[in-house]
Design an enzyme around this catalytic site. Structure first.
Site, PDB file in Angstrom:
ATOM      1  N   TYR A 144       6.749  35.378  56.715  1.00 27.96           N
ATOM      2  CA  TYR A 144       6.420  36.759  57.167  1.00 27.96           C
ATOM      3  C   TYR A 144       5.887  37.435  55.824  1.00 27.96           C
ATOM      4  O   TYR A 144       6.524  37.362  54.736  1.00 27.96           O
ATOM      5  CB  TYR A 144       7.364  37.392  57.929  1.00 27.96           C
ATOM      6  CG  TYR A 144       7.304  38.734  58.229  1.00 27.96           C
ATOM      7  CD1 TYR A 144       6.278  38.914  59.323  1.00 27.96           C
ATOM      8  CD2 TYR A 144       7.845  39.809  57.777  1.00 27.96           C
ATOM      9  CE1 TYR A 144       6.184  40.270  59.864  1.00 27.96           C
ATOM     10  CE2 TYR A 144       7.583  41.157  58.145  1.00 27.96           C
ATOM     11  CZ  TYR A 144       6.763  41.225  59.308  1.00 27.96           C
ATOM     12  OH  TYR A 144       6.486  42.658  59.799  1.00 27.96           O
ATOM     13  N   ASP A 239       4.803  36.077  47.767  1.00 25.17           N
ATOM     14  CA  ASP A 239       5.394  37.351  48.120  1.00 25.17           C
ATOM     15  C   ASP A 239       6.752  37.419  47.918  1.00 25.17           C
ATOM     16  O   ASP A 239       7.684  36.871  48.479  1.00 25.17           O
ATOM     17  CB  ASP A 239       5.398  37.140  49.857  1.00 25.17           C
ATOM     18  CG  ASP A 239       5.673  38.369  50.526  1.00 25.17           C
ATOM     19  OD1 ASP A 239       6.196  39.308  50.194  1.00 25.17           O
ATOM     20  OD2 ASP A 239       5.231  38.250  51.779  1.00 25.17           O
ATOM     21  N   LYS A 267      10.992  46.185  49.788  1.00 28.48           N
ATOM     22  CA  LYS A 267      12.761  46.161  49.858  1.00 28.48           C
ATOM     23  C   LYS A 267      13.070  46.627  48.564  1.00 28.48           C
ATOM     24  O   LYS A 267      13.198  47.890  48.183  1.00 28.48           O
ATOM     25  CB  LYS A 267      12.941  44.798  50.233  1.00 28.48           C
ATOM     26  CG  LYS A 267      12.478  44.393  51.780  1.00 28.48           C
ATOM     27  CD  LYS A 267      12.957  43.291  52.327  1.00 28.48           C
ATOM     28  CE  LYS A 267      12.384  43.191  53.855  1.00 28.48           C
ATOM     29  NZ  LYS A 267      11.451  42.428  54.017  1.00 28.48           N
TER      30      LYS A 267
HETATM   31  C1  LIG Z   1      10.052  42.449  54.789  1.00 23.95           C
HETATM   32  C2  LIG Z   1       8.780  41.571  54.324  1.00 23.95           C
HETATM   33  C3  LIG Z   1       7.592  42.122  54.474  1.00 23.95           C
HETATM   34  C4  LIG Z   1       6.936  43.247  55.055  1.00 23.95           C
HETATM   35  O1  LIG Z   1       7.588  44.453  54.229  1.00 23.95           O
HETATM   36  P1  LIG Z   1       7.614  45.885  55.266  1.00 23.95           P
HETATM   37  O2  LIG Z   1       7.928  46.959  54.068  1.00 23.95           O
HETATM   38  O3  LIG Z   1       8.496  45.542  56.258  1.00 23.95           O
HETATM   39  O4  LIG Z   1       6.287  45.974  55.358  1.00 23.95           O
HETATM   40  C5  LIG Z   1       6.403  41.367  53.787  1.00 23.95           C
HETATM   41  N1  LIG Z   1       6.875  40.129  53.210  1.00 23.95           N
HETATM   42  C6  LIG Z   1       8.057  39.587  53.184  1.00 23.95           C
HETATM   43  C7  LIG Z   1       8.500  38.346  52.539  1.00 23.95           C
HETATM   44  C8  LIG Z   1       9.267  40.204  53.907  1.00 23.95           C
HETATM   45  O5  LIG Z   1      10.485  39.999  53.781  1.00 23.95           O
END
Ligand SMILES: *Cc1c(COP(=O)(O)O)cnc(C)c1O
Length: 427
Positions: A144, A239, A267
């Protein structure tokens, strides 16, 4: 436990907010039941509107790595707010933040702040395309990267939880430039690169996956991708929205000793406020406006309240890196004890863990990609989830999400967690 007030609030919420929530997984759709409405939290503990108390294994999906209401962060926000909450003009604090991140994470020459992980990943892909002049990119099934159109193809997290196959609203035109491969499958990537020679701008990956549950990379996988990217002029994007500042001060790059070209954060980086960032090698980052023509902007980017929260949190982590050893030890204890308890009950399970990211899959197979993760028995998970909640343990309400714990989690909390699992029965 009594959830009367949460039930009332959930009914009321659904009258004005789609599904009663501002982010889908919170709605408890896949596990059933009523989401608990949180009133406050401190350290490792959540307090809901009915007066129930829970040990928190979500920690806002990662950011609260030092526990809730962490004193230095709360104080810093209060002090900063008195000097106004936004200017839309540069501040010294933004430089301090960028310098701090550069001093912690490898391969960051330049870094741009945004307001969410989604924005960070979306901007990184645009930049990779602008830099290479190529359109397609490769992502991995079950990973994701936020909810931008181009990532909602075989996405993990809530998309997997709700079992959404194709997302209405994402056009075929956009989706055709997103190529997918199974995680940990280097051959599949080699094949895609061969089939689309000279067309691939980027490979984006969760270096340790959290969004199909916790799935670590197998030895050689990330190294192999690094090599392909070097050979084919492909931008390698880590990511690190989940892993950044969680697996180590320098994130997965440091922990796994792999260099990325671009890195996205979210995060933990905001200490609980809405912050994201993307950064990396100068040669690539120089293509972002106003240096280059790859446009990217944000009215509230680098917002002073968000920056002081993130800066204070990261500074604490930088100056107290024994925290990572401590988190790893607690994680090892969780992993071993839960393994022993479930084995003693003959409940089929696999536990994956890297540092303070951990998942229990209720299945008999190794979990190395989305297909194997999907073999987890969601009926057992749902029972387990509700049993744990009744015992005062708050887990992610999805079989496809990693648990996150904080440094505030005590050994007494761990004992309570183990006792709760000991009383779990499948039948
Ligand atoms: C949570 C998450 C996102 C998205 O971040 P948001 O602040 O919710 O938009 C993207 N990549 C990873 C790996 C994530 O865990």
């Amino acid at each position: 436990m009594n959830y009367t007030k949460s039930q009332q609030l959930f009914s009321r919420a659904q009258q004005s907010i789609p599904g009663g929530v501002n982010s889908p997984v919170r709605a408890f759709r896949s596990v059933g039941g009523t989401p608990v409405f949180i009133k406050s939290a401190r350290g490792a503990h959540l307090f809901d509107e009915d007066g129930n108390q829970f040990i928190d294994y979500i920690n806002s999906w990662g950011p609260m790595i030092l526990g809730h209401a962490y004193e230095p962060v709360v104080k810093a926000i209060q002090e900063k707010a008195a000097g106004s909450t936004s200017f839309g003009a540069p501040t010294e604090l933004e430089i301090n933040m960028a310098e701090l991140i550069k001093s912690m994470a490898p391969n960051i020459d330049l870094i741009r702040m945004v307001s969410s992980g989604t924005e960070a990943c979306m901007s990184a892909i645009r930049l990779a395309r602008g830099y290479t002049g190529k359109n397609k990119f490769i992502k991995f099934e079950g990973c994701y990267h936020g909810h931008a159109d181009c990532f909602l193809v075989k996405a993990g997290s809530g998309v997997a939880t709700l079992n959404i196959q194709t997302v209405p609203g994402v056009t075929a035109g956009v989706a055709q430039d997103t190529l997918t491969a199974p995680y940990n499958n280097l051959n599949a990537v080699e094949k895609l690169v061969e089939e689309h020679k000279g067309e691939i701008a980027a490979i984006i990956i969760e270096p340790v996956v959290g969004n199909m549950g916790c799935v670590p990379p197998q030895p050689g996988f990330l190294e192999g991708l690094r090599k392909i990217c070097d050979e084919e002029n492909i931008v390698f994007i880590f990511d690190e929205v989940m892993t950044g500042f969680r697996l180590a001060a320098g994130g997965a790059q440091e922990k796994l000793k792999i260099d990325a070209d671009l890195v996205t954060y979210g995060k933990v980086i905001g200490g609980g406020l809405p912050v994201g960032a993307f950064g990396g090698k100068k040669e690539i980052m120089e293509h972002i406006a106003p240096l280059g023509n790859v446009y990217q902007a944000g009215t509230l980017s680098g917002n002073p309240i968000a920056m002081i929260a993130g800066f204070t949190m990261l500074n604490e982590l930088k100056n107290n890196q024994s925290i990572y050893t401590e988190l790893d030890q607690k994680g090892a204890r969780l992993e071993k004890t839960i393994n022993d308890i479930l084995a003693g009950k003959n409940i089929p399970h696999r536990i994956n863990r890297v540092g303070s990211m951990i998942s229990i899959f209720f299945c008999n197979n190794e979990v190395t990609d989305f297909e194997s993760a999907s073999k987890t028995d969601t009926n057992i998970f749902n029972k387990f989830f509700h049993h744990m909640m009744e015992q005062g343990i708050y887990l992610p309400p999805s079989a496809y999400e990693s648990w996150f714990f904080s440094a505030a989690l005590s050994h007494e909390d761990l004992e309570k967690t183990f006792n709760a699992i000991k009383s779990f029965e499948i039948a």
